[in-house]
Design an enzyme around this catalytic site. Sequence first.
Site, PDB file in Angstrom:
ATOM      1  N   ASP A 140      -3.117 -27.776  25.496  1.00 44.92           N
ATOM      2  CA  ASP A 140      -2.321 -29.005  25.531  1.00 44.92           C
ATOM      3  C   ASP A 140      -1.400 -28.975  24.325  1.00 44.92           C
ATOM      4  O   ASP A 140      -1.800 -28.528  23.242  1.00 44.92           O
ATOM      5  CB  ASP A 140      -3.191 -30.262  25.504  1.00 44.92           C
ATOM      6  CG  ASP A 140      -2.411 -31.478  25.986  1.00 44.92           C
ATOM      7  OD1 ASP A 140      -2.510 -31.804  27.186  1.00 44.92           O
ATOM      8  OD2 ASP A 140      -1.689 -32.098  25.179  1.00 44.92           O
ATOM      9  N   CYS A 166      -1.418 -36.461  40.066  1.00 41.61           N
ATOM     10  CA  CYS A 166      -1.767 -37.831  40.460  1.00 41.61           C
ATOM     11  C   CYS A 166      -0.493 -38.539  40.894  1.00 41.61           C
ATOM     12  O   CYS A 166      -0.215 -39.678  40.511  1.00 41.61           O
ATOM     13  CB  CYS A 166      -2.481 -38.578  39.332  1.00 41.61           C
ATOM     14  SG  CYS A 166      -1.610 -38.574  37.755  1.00 41.61           S
TER      15      CYS A 166
END
Length: 464
Positions: A258, A357
């Site tokens: 990340d 999502c």
Amino acid sequence: MALYSAAAAVLAGLERGEGGLKSLVYNSGFPHVRQLYALVSETLRYAPVLEKLLDGAALLQAEKKLPLQLAKVLVYDLLFGKGLKCGGRWKALARRHRARLEAELARMKVRHKVSRNEDLLAPEQAVSPAASQVPRYVRVNTLKTCVDDVIDFFKRQGYSYLGKAASVDELKALSGKKFLLDLHLPELLVFPSQTDLHDNLLYTSGHIILQDKASCLPAFLLGPAAGSHIIDACAAPGNKTSHLAAILKNKGQIFAFDVDPKRVATMNTLLTRAGVTGCQLAQQDFLTVDPGDPKYSRVTHILLDPSCSGSGMVTRGPGEEVAPSAERLQALAGFQRRVLSHALSFPALQCLVYSTCSLHREENEDVVQAVLQDWGSAFRLVTAFPSWPCRGLTTFPGAESCLRASPAETLTHGFFVAVLERYREGAAAPSSLPAAAKENPQPGEGTEPGAAPKKRKKKKQRVK
């Protein structure tokens, strides 16, 4: 930083325009980001009501050193939330004014001719039907315990276990202190939507993970065998990473990336609490990772859940992007295509799960189609979870192999998942479920949803 002070700091940051709700929450340094996100979101939703309450009860005049943002958070939790279960001196301060605040709330209800707190909200602030019907999903962390022991623990706490669900309608009918084993995923328990387990011992000790069902699908469908080397390309906050570690039984290697240092720190806290080992965290943009680096020469599985519009999330914060512009979608899709193509370039890769999502075709089927076309016959789509009821939009041949999730059809957040595997000449047809799910069925799980449950020996440490 204490919960209420952290929430007040996020509210102040929003007012100063320092960032969006999610970014401010993740950058806050508060260890329980979901708890903080929920508190700030609800305080924002009730903000007009809270301001009237503060004015009517003259709380800020009585407590001149109390900042407005902190006052909103305290009054929200006192009257509409969990009843100030934490807070130290701030809790004591708010409770001194409880009678005055409750009287002012009662007067507001009389003036508006309503009986419920929710009825004081404007229509656009009320909880959407989609949000209210999605249950509370609880993933059992098999690195620390097992399903049977967690069920026993909840039963000792006064919950009623109803067995394995046979249909989505059974999940929808849950109420009170009742819970079920999910009908699709073997280590997922389902509680009524209003159930709050953030303070439960099982959650604070890492024995359970509060994770939406749709968010559990990517790791489940990737299904790596123990000992595999895996990349979690856009890993924070780490729930999917901890799920992968549980599937691997902490045997193998996970490389988790990340780019944001604070999100990496949050992920490290979560993974430590979950008992994850064999995971290398790196603060690095996945697009800068060299597929030819020898350390990744054994990476056979990649989970890719890149940045997206988040349009499938049913519990969105006020002011968050719900309908992104065409330009925003185009920019996101361009990034998603680049990162997916980069992931496919790892030489030993055999299986990849791409998920978002998002509800938008541009970020889902269109991305998969474009990248598969670029790679020719090197990779193909796997028919993921054939019994799953919600399939990919038929925008190209084979798109129905992908799956979608939605509040209406699957009682989850909106989600998209595609499973890609490297094509090998003469190979059998793509598998429809992860090998781990077929070879090691869990309690309540057969090879397909609805199959007869199979008994498993208890293992791991027992929760007392």
